[in-house]
Enzyme design. Structure first.
Site, PDB file in Angstrom:
ATOM      1  N   ARG A  85       0.834  -1.208   0.000  1.00  0.00           N
ATOM      2  CA  ARG A  85       0.000   0.000   0.000  1.00  0.00           C
ATOM      3  C   ARG A  85       0.864   1.252   0.000  1.00  0.00           C
ATOM      4  O   ARG A  85       0.604   2.210  -0.732  1.00  0.00           O
ATOM      5  CB  ARG A  85      -0.930   0.015   1.212  1.00  0.00           C
ATOM      6  CG  ARG A  85      -1.856   1.225   1.243  1.00  0.00           C
ATOM      7  CD  ARG A  85      -2.731   1.244   2.466  1.00  0.00           C
ATOM      8  NE  ARG A  85      -1.990   1.476   3.695  1.00  0.00           N
ATOM      9  CZ  ARG A  85      -2.555   1.589   4.895  1.00  0.00           C
ATOM     10  NH1 ARG A  85      -3.848   1.449   5.029  1.00  0.00           N
ATOM     11  NH2 ARG A  85      -1.813   1.813   5.969  1.00  0.00           N
ATOM     12  N   TYR A 103      -6.102   9.382   0.381  1.00  0.00           N
ATOM     13  CA  TYR A 103      -6.412   7.992   0.083  1.00  0.00           C
ATOM     14  C   TYR A 103      -7.486   7.495   1.039  1.00  0.00           C
ATOM     15  O   TYR A 103      -7.690   8.040   2.130  1.00  0.00           O
ATOM     16  CB  TYR A 103      -5.167   7.106   0.142  1.00  0.00           C
ATOM     17  CG  TYR A 103      -4.874   6.430   1.462  1.00  0.00           C
ATOM     18  CD1 TYR A 103      -5.417   5.176   1.772  1.00  0.00           C
ATOM     19  CD2 TYR A 103      -4.041   7.020   2.404  1.00  0.00           C
ATOM     20  CE1 TYR A 103      -5.134   4.548   2.977  1.00  0.00           C
ATOM     21  CE2 TYR A 103      -3.752   6.397   3.599  1.00  0.00           C
ATOM     22  CZ  TYR A 103      -4.304   5.158   3.890  1.00  0.00           C
ATOM     23  OH  TYR A 103      -4.030   4.546   5.085  1.00  0.00           O
ATOM     24  N   PHE A 195       3.858   2.700   6.407  1.00  0.00           N
ATOM     25  CA  PHE A 195       3.999   3.922   5.619  1.00  0.00           C
ATOM     26  C   PHE A 195       3.260   5.095   6.267  1.00  0.00           C
ATOM     27  O   PHE A 195       3.802   6.197   6.384  1.00  0.00           O
ATOM     28  CB  PHE A 195       3.462   3.669   4.212  1.00  0.00           C
ATOM     29  CG  PHE A 195       3.388   4.880   3.323  1.00  0.00           C
ATOM     30  CD1 PHE A 195       4.454   5.231   2.515  1.00  0.00           C
ATOM     31  CD2 PHE A 195       2.239   5.676   3.286  1.00  0.00           C
ATOM     32  CE1 PHE A 195       4.388   6.343   1.681  1.00  0.00           C
ATOM     33  CE2 PHE A 195       2.161   6.790   2.465  1.00  0.00           C
ATOM     34  CZ  PHE A 195       3.238   7.123   1.653  1.00  0.00           C
ATOM     35  N   ASP A 196       2.028   4.876   6.699  1.00  0.00           N
ATOM     36  CA  ASP A 196       1.224   5.939   7.307  1.00  0.00           C
ATOM     37  C   ASP A 196       1.901   6.506   8.544  1.00  0.00           C
ATOM     38  O   ASP A 196       2.006   7.728   8.716  1.00  0.00           O
ATOM     39  CB  ASP A 196      -0.153   5.406   7.713  1.00  0.00           C
ATOM     40  CG  ASP A 196      -0.970   4.925   6.543  1.00  0.00           C
ATOM     41  OD1 ASP A 196      -0.467   4.112   5.755  1.00  0.00           O
ATOM     42  OD2 ASP A 196      -2.135   5.360   6.423  1.00  0.00           O
ATOM     43  N   THR A 197       2.341   5.599   9.420  1.00  0.00           N
ATOM     44  CA  THR A 197       2.976   6.039  10.667  1.00  0.00           C
ATOM     45  C   THR A 197       4.260   6.797  10.389  1.00  0.00           C
ATOM     46  O   THR A 197       4.534   7.839  11.006  1.00  0.00           O
ATOM     47  CB  THR A 197       3.280   4.826  11.565  1.00  0.00           C
ATOM     48  OG1 THR A 197       2.066   4.122  11.827  1.00  0.00           O
ATOM     49  CG2 THR A 197       3.892   5.276  12.883  1.00  0.00           C
TER      50      THR A 197
END
Length: 287
Positions: A85, A103, A195-197
């Site tokens: 992702r 997203y 990735f988000d963190t």
């Protein structure tokens, strides 16, 4: 309205690109993207584009995505040869010519009524990043006790280990100013769920403003997330980010907020984009 058009006052309207990362989601893709497209056309007041990012699916997801690009005027698709992702978001967001990139998960677990509150502070120049938070006291969340416990435990670990001041790192409902993301992107190492963190920690370390939005959220019983593997990978990512913080490698030169962010204008197209194509010359937005 296209990217290079202006409003009645002569000011170019801000635009948003919404990425929906998918892996083997052929069975739900048409319904979810159709609902998202209809909602945005009906109620979203800014130019927008929806990009389906196929993460190396092995079923009929890519065929379903390309069919949607022919049927729905503001849907585009890209195909990646490798899963992840974070890899999909990094590629599409970095290539975008929209002012704001966002997203959401394909299951649309997060209520779409939260999308305008999510991106509005970024479009106005007030904030740099925005996240939907299932842990906000005003959020309305329906999910099992196990996932609730894991989510809250993870965020407590982030607060204790990385001094995180954001409340929900893993909610699949986020947005960021495109110029800010381009500055941060080369420093984001993870290509999967952490990735988000990593994005949020880097933003916080560089004093960027993170806006949080309470969301209505309903757990997807068909979720493909491997909870144990994801938890292990997240712990490894936290250790790596803590080491980077201690060694001072999280400081980055980032663009600061302005009331008139500028990006290159786009030209209209109906093409499906292969990964790596020049997005600045192949972009269409709805209005």
């Amino acid at each position: 309205m296209a990217m290079n058009e202006t409003n009645a006052g002569g000011v170019r309207r801000r635009s948003v690109e919404i990425v929906v990362p998918v892996y083997n989601e052929a069975h739900v893709l048409a319904d979810s993207i159709g609902r998202l497209h209809a909602y945005l056309e009906e109620s979203f007041p800014f130019p927008f584009r929806i990009t389906v990012a196929d993460n190396a699916s092995t079923d009929g997801t890519w065929d379903a995505a390309t069919e949607l690009t022919l049927r729905l005027p503001h849907v585009h698709a890209v195909h990646l040869e490798a899963k992840g992702r974070g890899r999909a978001l990094k590629q599409v967001w970095a290539d975008s010519t929209a002012d704001v990139v966002a997203y959401m998960d394909v299951d649309l677990s997060t209520g779409l009524e939260g999308f305008l509150p999510l991106v509005a502070p970024l479009l106005s120049g007030h904030s740099d990043l925005a996240i939907g938070s299932r842990l906000h006291r005003q959020s309305d969340v329906v999910r099992g006790a196990k996932r609730e416990f894991i989510s809250r435990s993870y965020n407590l670990l982030l607060k204790a280990g990385l001094a995180a001041r954001f409340s929900d790192a893993q909610c699949g409902f986020k947005a960021v100013r495109t110029d800010v993301f381009r500055a941060l992107a080369p420093h984001i190492e993870d290509t999967a769920w952490f990735f988000d963190t990593e994005l949020l920690v880097l933003a916080q370390r560089n004093r960027l403003r993170i806006h949080e939005v309470p969301v209505d959220w309903t757990d997807d019983p068909d979720s493909r997330v491997d909870i144990v593997r994801t938890a292990v990978d997240d712990l490894k990512g936290m250790r790596r980010m803590l080491h980077r913080t201690v060694t001072g490698r999280t400081r980055i030169a980032v663009p600061r907020r302005t009331s008139t962010p500028q990006v290159p204008a786009a030209r209209k197209t109906s093409e499906v984009l292969p990964i790596g194509a020049n997005a600045s010359s192949h972009l269409e937005y709805a209005s």
